[in-house]
Design an enzyme around this catalytic site. Structure first.
Site, PDB file in Angstrom:
ATOM      1  N   GLU A 175       0.100  -1.258   5.600  1.00 45.73           N
ATOM      2  CA  GLU A 175       1.151  -0.876   6.549  1.00 45.73           C
ATOM      3  C   GLU A 175       1.056   0.604   6.893  1.00 45.73           C
ATOM      4  O   GLU A 175       1.304   1.004   8.033  1.00 45.73           O
ATOM      5  CB  GLU A 175       2.530  -1.201   5.949  1.00 45.73           C
ATOM      6  N   ASP A 230       0.840  -1.196   0.000  1.00 45.27           N
ATOM      7  CA  ASP A 230       0.000   0.000   0.000  1.00 45.27           C
ATOM      8  C   ASP A 230       0.874   1.245   0.000  1.00 45.27           C
ATOM      9  O   ASP A 230       2.042   1.212   0.410  1.00 45.27           O
ATOM     10  CB  ASP A 230      -0.934   0.011   1.209  1.00 45.27           C
TER      11      ASP A 230
END
Length: 404
Positions: free
Chosen positions: A175, A81
């Site tokens: 994350e 991400d």
């Protein structure tokens, strides 16, 4: 290798994977699952085994050992991400043979990478820089890390003369919103230790990170018509401003470095009737971290005594300093240091002024220091990564895999 890294990184950038802290799904955005499928196909294509994507979007794969010697199983991990601070670019702008001068990113908004603001740029003169368009972030955090891991595995498969033990790779979602390894199966991953490829500039090696917490402050005011407000109105916004002013001025990020912790106001909103503040609290030292959380509660108590029980403070711990889990197996830090030196990179061991998946993984039983991926200025339009740094990160992975 530069051409391979550039092509792979560009293909990863083409799929937007911004995470969303307000989402109630896991992963938080559907494109992360799409990117996970893309990675599964690529890992199978290069020849890795046991390639899987589970229900949470975690992608894992295995490079089997190719020697008879019993060696530890090593993992390499990165997150797919990108930060929700702004949209990610669809492709990098490539600056070959960088001339060491200021770089105009977007003339319309006069957005530039300048040597005054970013003096470290001068050290990359003559290299190939991947930069943004001045309107988006690049996504080197952490698609550079994924690129380096996949490319290193591809290199090892193409060079069977390099003997190594079993290697596992893992790619995680979310994350950037603190949920990266929430459901990660450490036992199923099956490694003795691992490394996240999620650091910054070339040479960075980190095994200490902040202790981290969030604080949500809510303030109940009393809205009265201003013409008749004397002795009656309680302006929640003014109490919110007072709350922030009571926090130590020099414990804010713009005044801190190295091991110094901070309070950061990340969001605020309000009216006369209601106001809210959202903070993150950080400190490497557990005792000072506890003191910071306690001080925020004392500020709440003070304002409640002053204004009459109008302020609430909810503090939630997010992650802890992984140092206590890595120090007992410090040889894994030494291995990374020696691997860097073997490929001509000077290690810079330093504390992470942030957090990585490795922090939570370490407390789940998988010691996991953090290695540079090469990027600078993460989470914004000034982000860039030198391609040569990505080459060196890839070489470090190979060096660790073969035990130097």
């Amino acid at each position: 290798m530069k051409e391979t890294l550039l092509k792979r990184f560009s293909s990863y950038m083409a799929i937007a994977t911004t995470s969303d802290e307000n989402s109630e799904t896991y992963p938080s955005t559907p494109n992360q699952l799409i990117f996970g499928d893309f990675l599964v196909d690529e890992l199978k294509k290069i020849g890795l085994e046991d390639v899987k994507k589970d229900q949470y979007g975690y992608v894992t794969a295995t490079l089997p050992a190719n020697c008879d010697k019993v060696l530890p199983t090593i993992g390499f991990i990165a997150h797919f991400d990108t930060a929700p601070d702004m949209p990610g670019a669809k492709e990098p702008r490539i600056i070959e043979n960088y001339d060491g001068k200021d770089i105009m990113l977007d003339a319309e908004s006069n957005t530039a990478l300048t040597l005054v603001d970013f003096p470290e740029l001068a050290g990359y003169a003559g290299q190939t820089l991947l930069v943004t368009d001045g309107k988006t972030l690049l996504g080197a955090d952490d698609k550079a890390g994924i690129t380096e891991i996949v490319t290193a595995m591809e290199y090892l498969l193409a060079h069977p003369e390099i003997k190594h033990g079993k290697i596992r790779v893992g790619f995680t979602p979310d994350e950037e919103i603190g949920q990266g390894v929430k459901y990660f199966d450490v036992n199923g991953f099956g490694c003795d230790f691992a490394y996240t490829m999620d650091g910054g500039a070339i040479g960075e090696l980190e095994y200490e990170n902040f202790n981290a917490a969030s604080a949500n402050i809510k303030i109940q005011g009393r809205n009265i018509h201003p013409g008749y407000a004397k002795g009656k109105m309680v302006n929640a916004q003014l109490i919110a401003m007072e709350f922030n002013q009571l926090l130590p001025e020099f414990q804010k990020p713009q005044y801190t470095q190295d091991y110094e912790g901070f309070y950061l106001l990340v969001h605020m909103e309000g009216t006369v009737e209601n106001a809210s503040l959202t903070y993150i609290i950080r400190d490497h030292d557990a005792e000072k971290f506890a003191e910071k959380k306690d001080f925020m509660k004392k500020v709440t108590d003070f304002l409640n005594e002053k204004y009459g029980d109008r302020v609430t403070c909810e503090i939630k711990d997010q992650y802890r300093n992984m140092r206590e889990k890595v120090e007992p197996v410090f040889h894994i830090v030494t291995l990374a240091e020696e691997a860097m030196k073997s490929v001509g990179v000077e290690p810079h061991v330093q504390p992470i002024r942030g957090g990585t998946d490795g922090a939570n993984l370490s407390f789940k039983g998988l010691p996991c220091p953090n290695i540079f991926a090469g990027g600078h200025n993460f989470h914004g339009k000034y982000e860039y990564v030198p391609l040569e740094s990505m080459v060196k990160a890839t070489e470090v992975i190979v060096a660790i895999a073969k035990g130097l």
